[in-house]
Design an enzyme around this catalytic site. Sequence first.
Site, mmCIF file in Angstrom:
data_model
loop_
_atom_site.group_PDB
_atom_site.id
_atom_site.type_symbol
_atom_site.label_atom_id
_atom_site.label_comp_id
_atom_site.label_asym_id
_atom_site.label_seq_id
_atom_site.Cartn_x
_atom_site.Cartn_y
_atom_site.Cartn_z
ATOM 1 N N GLU A 210 52.551 26.287 25.372
ATOM 2 C CA GLU A 210 53.269 26.919 26.488
ATOM 3 C C GLU A 210 54.519 26.104 26.769
ATOM 4 O O GLU A 210 55.616 26.475 26.368
ATOM 5 C CB GLU A 210 52.376 27.016 27.727
ATOM 6 C CG GLU A 210 53.054 27.691 28.900
ATOM 7 C CD GLU A 210 52.197 27.683 30.163
ATOM 8 O OE1 GLU A 210 52.565 28.404 31.111
ATOM 9 O OE2 GLU A 210 51.188 26.962 30.217
ATOM 10 N N ASP A 313 47.610 35.435 33.904
ATOM 11 C CA ASP A 313 47.713 34.008 34.214
ATOM 12 C C ASP A 313 47.453 33.773 35.698
ATOM 13 O O ASP A 313 46.344 33.415 36.084
ATOM 14 C CB ASP A 313 49.062 33.449 33.786
ATOM 15 C CG ASP A 313 49.048 31.937 33.622
ATOM 16 O OD1 ASP A 313 47.939 31.358 33.596
ATOM 17 O OD2 ASP A 313 50.125 31.329 33.494
#
Length: 375
Positions: A210, A313
């Site tokens: 990420e 998320d």
Amino acid sequence: MTRPTDEQIARAPKALLHDHLDGGVRPATVLEIAREIGYEDLPAATPDALAAWFRDSADSGSLVRYLETFAHTVAVMQTPDGLRRVARECALDLARDSVVYAEVRFAPELHLERGLSLPEVVQAVLDGFAEGVAQAADEGRTIVVRALLTAMRHAAKSLEIAELAVDFRDRGVVGFDIAGAEAGYPPTRHLDAFEYLRRENAHFTIHAGEAFGLPSIWEALAWCGADRLGHGVRIVDDVFFRGAPVMDNLDEALVADPREITLGRLASYVRDARIPLEMCPSSNVQTGAAASVAAHPITLLKKLRFRVTLNTDNRLMSDTSMGKEMRLLVADADWDLADLRWVTINAMKSSFLPFDERLAIIEEVVKPGYATLGL
């Protein structure tokens, strides 16, 4: 195919693998629990203002600053009642978004400030999920919710949390995760936890790729043995178009013959091994891992037939839902209904449910649900 309508997207069955419990709390709930427990540090006094603060604070382009917003949601998740309420509302909110299967993750070690033990934290959350599922059923909505237990990668409780996940794996917990800032905290710091889980035939995913690049992904797979990658968006750094990094000319690559796109060794392994990528477009844009939803690598990786999944998320911080993530991909990246069904089936195939339960949801819920929409 033509673009699906908003009404079709709302009705479409959805499967969610990457959703943080403390990232999806209702703003009104944060305010109400804060008043009940005497927490006075909230940055806003109304649900709308608080929701806007979370969203604006998360829009920093930095994963570290994005994570700082969680201090306020975690603060109101320190009692059995608070944890049960947040979990109950989470399950209900997802069901109302037509999510039929969800794996929701949380870090038990963050909820000990008022004297709860780790098992008490887990049990309170599981009780809340059960209450939410039952309430959804009363509304005529069906959802299966399972938990992932997360250890914080900057702390030293990962083995203890892994043992907790195994202890609860027949009671609603289906896996383990590590999360937190990637830079400076490689997954190999937690090898004892991953080795224990592998000995116990337990499932785990790792936040990797990420904010940090290919080395994070490589360590998560080669050293730790992750079943899935949380985000994994930076795998695109190992994808090339006409010899140059594919993101340098994404627009042309998206319409080019896939044979003009080549994969490096790591990207090839991820695709060949069908490693699921838990991709979260809106969140990745907020943290700077992607420039925009239109330019998010999920669309390119879909074209190349990686095992991509679509996720939220943190619904509060990103002001999102599964329905909204789907609408954004339809509007900004030209996804159609077949793409949405494909990514949903990918998620179910990649879930940590037993195989027969996964298959039942695919065959009895997902496929018939999309058939009613014209597929």
